[in-house]
Design a protein around this motif. Structure first.
Motif, PDB file in Angstrom:
ATOM      1  N   LYS A   1      -5.487  -4.169   5.000  1.00 26.31           N
ATOM      2  CA  LYS A   1      -6.930  -3.822   4.906  1.00 26.31           C
ATOM      3  C   LYS A   1      -7.269  -2.551   3.968  1.00 26.31           C
ATOM      4  O   LYS A   1      -8.044  -2.410   3.188  1.00 26.31           O
ATOM      5  CB  LYS A   1      -7.324  -3.316   6.232  1.00 26.31           C
ATOM      6  N   GLU A   2      -6.136  -1.815   4.050  1.00 29.21           N
ATOM      7  CA  GLU A   2      -6.127  -0.532   3.252  1.00 29.21           C
ATOM      8  C   GLU A   2      -6.170  -0.874   1.837  1.00 29.21           C
ATOM      9  O   GLU A   2      -6.749  -0.309   0.811  1.00 29.21           O
ATOM     10  CB  GLU A   2      -5.121   0.430   3.502  1.00 29.21           C
TER      11      GLU A   2
ATOM     12  N   ASN B   1      -9.651  -2.190   0.594  1.00 31.28           N
ATOM     13  CA  ASN B   1     -10.541  -1.101   0.573  1.00 31.28           C
ATOM     14  C   ASN B   1     -10.342  -0.521  -0.970  1.00 31.28           C
ATOM     15  O   ASN B   1     -11.286   0.077  -1.501  1.00 31.28           O
ATOM     16  CB  ASN B   1     -10.600  -0.293   1.709  1.00 31.28           C
TER      17      ASN B   1
ATOM     18  N   SER C   1     -13.136  -0.569  -3.716  1.00 28.51           N
ATOM     19  CA  SER C   1     -14.020   0.728  -4.357  1.00 28.51           C
ATOM     20  C   SER C   1     -13.739   0.990  -5.676  1.00 28.51           C
ATOM     21  O   SER C   1     -14.726   1.426  -6.278  1.00 28.51           O
ATOM     22  CB  SER C   1     -13.108   2.030  -3.300  1.00 28.51           C
TER      23      SER C   1
END
Length: 493
Positions: A188-189, A192, A196
């Motif tokens: 998930k990191e 992200n 972004s």
């Protein structure tokens, strides 16, 4: 004669009782063989056997156990009592009674039928009166057996379900749980960070949207901007711009989904990187060979990349009449003219100057421009930057702006005649060297094939017989003679 008969019968009963006792002791020994039993129990059993043997030795033989014989014995005893010498025979009668009472303890009820129950009860009562200490001995033996059982229970401690007994299992299960949790959180990191970056530089009114007409892998509006090739690899494609065929950006993030890689990165830190590969048109890029990176990385690039090693050199002196890059950076170029034209004042003020590099150059890794790139596409511009965190994505805005700036600069750039002549001479020389290397490789391959063929022929000749060798030599001489003889032309008159 009657006495011998009784003694024989007593001996047989004694042997049968001893056999029963031995069979019982063997069963007990087989049941308790694993723990080897207690010594106290074995001593009690030996003592009971010895007492039993001594009692049977001291007593007279027991009577016959059928109902009819028992009645006859009673009548015979009455007749003996009526005789005058009954006093002499009384000890034998008493001994027979005592022996019968002792033997009744070990007789099997199912095996011997016809024994009156009342008589047996009377005999047991008489035995209790004669031996009042037998109950105490039995209770003592029972208490001894119960004590031995308690000792065995004390020795056999039950298994306790304490955490100390499952340390290895707890460690393995906790590691698996941590691995699973880290996999989903790290995945998930990384997603992200990639999203972004795309929302900052690849959405509407962003840098790539203003400089490229097509973003993503498809023509539709719903096509994704990023292509996920792994849990830590994301790609972005853009096309539709002058001077180039397209741009491919590859984000290689940390393996945050892998627990072992995360622990390794704590010891050996690494950065999230993004690489921009710009495929230039063949007629839009002149003879340009240029690389810029930190000094240690620039020297390493000069050794690793074949085009830089063959055409370019590391710049050791800085020009005195103009601004130059920060001291931390090193330049590898084919000619100083190309380096001076590509490092403009605008770039120095934005990123590569002394003051600007301290603020905005933290994420800069390298730039590599080459018209002789060792890949499927020869003319390429390669930019490599470090990707910040999702919250600090604006820090690399000036670095990303270098990509469209250098596309336009390289596309419009033209070398001077002197620089062009030098670069062409260097490329011709390099082409000749490559051609010579190819020729040498071909000759080596041919020589190798000839040597292998010669070796095979020698092996075949070694296997041939003497007659075959003579025939082969004769053919070879005839061929040589035919070559030496002059050619004669026949003419018709």
């Amino acid at each position: 004669m009657a006495k011998s008969f009784w003694y024989l019968l007593a001996l047989l009963s004694l042997l049968s009782l001893i056999g029963q006792q031995l069979s019982r002791s063997s069963v007990y020994a087989a049941a308790d063989f694993e723990g080897f039993g207690d010594e106290s129990e074995e001593e009690d059993e030996d003592q009971s056997e010895s007492d039993l043997i001594t009692n049977f030795r001291s007593t007279s033989p027991p009577p016959i156990l059928t109902q009819s014989d028992f009645k006859k014995d009673v009548e015979q005893q009455k007749d003996d009592e009526s005789k005058p010498d009954s006093s002499l025979n009384s000890p034998s009668i008493d001994s027979s009674k005592s022996s019968s009472t002792v033997s009744f303890e070990y007789w099997d009820e199912d095996e011997f039928e016809g024994l009156p129950v009342q008589e047996r009860e009377q005999q047991e009562n008489e035995e209790k009166k004669e031996n009042p200490n037998s109950d105490v001995a039995e209770s003592f033996s029972e208490s001894g057996s119960s004590d031995s059982k308690t000792d065995e229970s004390k020795e056999r401690v039950p298994f306790s379900f304490s955490p100390r007994n499952f340390i290895v299992e707890i460690i393995c299960v906790s590691f698996l749980i941590m691995f699973a949790v880290n996999y989903f959180t790290g995945k998930k990191e990384n997603e992200n960070i990639a999203l972004s970056w795309a929302s900052r530089f690849a959405t509407k009114d962003s840098i790539f949207d203003k400089n490229f007409s097509l973003l993503g892998t498809g023509d539709g509006k719903d096509t994704p901007l990023l292509l996920k090739e792994g849990q830590n690899v994301f790609k972005f494609y853009a096309s539709g711009r002058r001077y180039c065929q397209g741009l491919l950006a590859t984000m290689e993030l940390k393996s945050r989904h892998d627990l072992i890689s995360r622990l390794y990165n704590m010891v050996v830190p690494c950065k999230d990187e993004i690489t921009f590969e710009v495929y230039m048109n063949d007629d839009s890029m002149d003879h340009v060979m240029f690389a810029l990176a930190k000094k240690k990385a620039a020297k390493l690039m000069h050794k690793e990349f074949m085009d830089l090693q063959r055409y370019a050199s590391f710049v050791t002196t800085t020009p005195t009449n103009r601004k130059w890059v920060a001291e931390e950076l090193g330049v590898v170029t084919e000619s100083r003219e190309v380096a001076g034209d590509l490092i403009t004042e605008a770039v120095l003020d934005q990123v590569f100057g002394d003051k600007a590099f301290e603020k905005f150059g933290k994420g800069f890794i390298s730039m590599h421009f080459s018209d002789q790139h060792q890949s499927s596409h020869r003319k390429m511009l390669v930019f490599k930057f470090a990707v910040p965190d999702a919250k600090n994505m604006a820090d690399m805005t000036r670095l990303v702006a270098l990509v469209p700036y250098y596309i336009d600069l390289i596309g419009r750039y033209k070398l001077s005649s002197q620089a062009r002549s030098k670069t062409e001479a260097a490329r011709n020389k390099a082409a000749q060297e490559v051609y010579k290397e190819l020729q040498n490789a071909r000759q080596e391959a041919l020589q190798k094939k000839k040597a292998e063929k010669r070796k095979m022929m020698e092996e075949l000749e070694a296997k041939l017989s003497a007659e075959a060798i003579k025939k082969k030599e004769a053919k070879e001489r005839a061929r040589q003679m035919k070559k030496v003889m002059p050619k004669v032309k026949m003419s018709r008159s």
